[in-house]
Write an enzyme that holds these catalytic residues in place. Structure first.
Site, PDB file in Angstrom:
ATOM      1  N   HIS A   1     -12.565 -16.966  -3.451  1.00  8.36           N
ATOM      2  CA  HIS A   1     -11.135 -16.702  -3.272  1.00  8.36           C
ATOM      3  C   HIS A   1     -10.503 -16.227  -4.584  1.00  8.36           C
ATOM      4  CE1 HIS A   1     -10.726 -18.878   0.707  1.00  8.36           C
ATOM      5  NE2 HIS A   1     -11.939 -19.232   0.305  1.00  8.36           N
TER       6      HIS A   1
ATOM      7  N   ASP B   1      -2.899 -17.654  -1.300  1.00  6.02           N
ATOM      8  CA  ASP B   1      -4.066 -17.646  -0.420  1.00  6.02           C
ATOM      9  C   ASP B   1      -3.662 -18.107   0.983  1.00  6.02           C
ATOM     10  OD1 ASP B   1      -6.678 -18.629   0.813  1.00  6.02           O
ATOM     11  OD2 ASP B   1      -7.405 -17.898  -1.117  1.00  6.02           O
TER      12      ASP B   1
ATOM     13  N   ALA C   1     -26.257 -14.027 -11.907  1.00  7.62           N
ATOM     14  CA  ALA C   1     -26.438 -12.617 -12.261  1.00  7.62           C
ATOM     15  C   ALA C   1     -25.109 -11.873 -12.231  1.00  7.62           C
ATOM     16  CB  ALA C   1     -27.417 -11.954 -11.288  1.00  7.62           C
TER      17      ALA C   1
END
Length: 477
Positions: A19, A123, A357
């Site tokens: 989020h 949100d 990564a």
């Protein structure tokens, strides 16, 4: 004549990386436009995020930007997801709501540059922000950080319960879902969001999302991290709930336009994990389209048995692979460190294992030929932009809907949900990377071009972002 002030936008993401990342991308885009921006994380995530940013360089580049934080109500070592997600959902309502109100009071009383915001972008599962904003007469725009397909499904949770589709027995997962308009021939029970798999209709997590989905329609508009070219029918249907919808994705690609001449240290990728960039050098040594990238995101937990099934399948398929194995992937397993050492040792001839990564860079690397993913929406969009086909293994949240879209709506990969078997992993990797490679690459390349076109000058997402900017500016008049 009315004087126009510099808009001040306050962002309030749900405290999870999936989020935070898209909302932070948008926050940087608005700051680049000259807006004042306040980005409010939980205390728990605030420190983790800033640890991965060169904050002085960031503020030099974005001088009208500030990070603030409020408590989420849980102790630092308290688990926040999986079986414990209800603790986080309840504590944000009980603790974060009054803390958010106090933050707005402090901004109102401050004499510095950051005063009461012009607009709050909250949100879609932090709807207490709308309650608080109404007290201060501040307009709100809601940001739902997953796909339009999934959001349309969430708007039918109550109907699914009324029709007896939710909850459902595990032995009948293939039954088609017919009560969601526009998705009658798409979704099966197994493709419904993870929250639909609770045993009782009155489960507190399921009911939380039913109530939040209804509540955030009170906002003055809806932001979606998607683009018209792949989700136009669902975006149009969402217009029955919102007068203004801003599909402005893929946001990570849109933001990359302002980062062309900047070092990575002056921006943030929203990561709460420290990236291991040695994998990029390893990828440089691999042939084109030869490597399968494997990552199950920032939240999902696996069992020891699941990890071993995946590992054997990857080894047996014969392809090289780059696998992200987080340090907290298995909770409460003291032997995970020993297992990880063994996997790293036995993988050296075939691939590379890293703790985290730089995913956007990895997916764009020419050595990557496929992505074995949990189907989080950020990962799905990043793979679409990069033109990389997917094998999807969803586990929770919106991931079940996303994986179905990947396989049956957009035809850019396989949906392996509810299966964890080394022979199936081996089979699907061979199909994706070898036997049906040209087919999947062609469809993935097409979607990649559409995504990239949407963020160009005059593209659909670029136009929608400009509409959002102008609408926020009008709030500050």
């Amino acid at each position: 004549m009315e004087q126009t002030h510099v808009p001040h936008v306050l962002f309030l993401p749900f405290p999870a990386q999936g989020h935070i990342k898209p909302m932070l991308n948008l926050a940087e885009l608005l700051s680049h436009e000259g807006f004042q921006v306040t980005f409010v994380n939980s205390d728990h995530n605030h420190d983790r995020l800033l640890h991965n940013i060169d904050i002085s360089s960031f503020y030099n580049r974005f001088p009208k930007f500030q990070f603030r934080s409020i408590p989420d109500g849980l102790t630092p070592d308290h688990p926040r997801f999986g079986l414990y997600v209800i603790d986080l959902l309840c504590s944000t309502r009980a603790v974060s709501k009054p803390a958010f109100r106090e933050l707005l009071i402090s901004l109102k009383e401050e004499k510095g540059p950051f005063q009461l915001p012009t607009c709050i972008i909250a949100d879609g599962i932090m709807c207490f922000a709308i309650d608080v904003a109404e007290e201060f007469e501040i307009p709100t725009i809601t940001f739902r950080t997953f796909s339009a397909h999934c959001l349309w499904t969430y708007f039918h949770l109550s109907k699914l319960i009324e029709e007896g589709e939710v909850p459902f027995p595990d032995e009948n997962l293939e039954k088609p879902i017919s009560c969601i308009p526009g998705l009658e021939n798409v979704l099966r029970r197994r493709d419904l969001p993870g929250i639909c798999r609770f045993e009782k209709a009155d489960d507190p997590v399921l009911q939380f999302f039913v109530k939040e989905t209804s509540a955030f329609t009170r906002a003055s508009g809806l932001i979606l991290n998607t683009f018209n070219e792949i989700e136009a029918p669902m975006i149009t249907r969402l217009g029955s709930f919102f007068n203004k919808i801003y599909p402005i994705g893929p946001l990570h690609a849109l933001k990359s336009r302002i980062n062309d001449n900047s070092s990575s240290s002056t921006s943030s990728n929203g990561n709460l994990w420290k990236e291991d960039k040695k994998c990029l050098k390893w990828l440089d040594s691999q042939p084109s389209k030869s490597v399968l990238y494997v990552s199950f995101g920032s939240v999902i937990k696996l069992t020891r048995e699941q990890i071993l099934e995946f590992w054997h399948g990857l080894i047996n398929c014969g392809n090289s692979f780059l696998w992200v194995l987080r340090s907290d992937l298995i909770v409460g397993d003291a032997s995970f460190g020993h297992l990880l050492m063994k996997l790293e040792r036995d993988t050296k001839e075939r691939g590379l294992i890293v703790s985290w990564a730089p995913q956007e860079h990895v997916l764009l690397h020419p050595a990557i030929g496929g992505f074995f993913t949990h189907s989080g929406w950020n990962s799905t969009l990043e793979s679409i932009v990069a033109g990389v086909p997917m094998i999807c293994w969803p586990k929770t949240g919106d991931q079940q809907v996303n994986s179905r879209c990947v396989s049956d709506v957009w035809n850019i990969g396989f949906d392996m949900k509810d299966i964890c078997d080394r022979s199936m992993v081996e089979k699907l990797v061979r199909e994706l990377m070898d036997n049906r490679r040209d087919q999947f690459m062609a469809s993935s390349d097409k979607l990649s071009r559409l995504a990239c076109d949407s963020i160009k000058e005059g593209g659909s997402s670029c136009i929608n972002l400009e509409k959002l900017i102008q609408d926020i500016k009008s709030m500050s008049s």
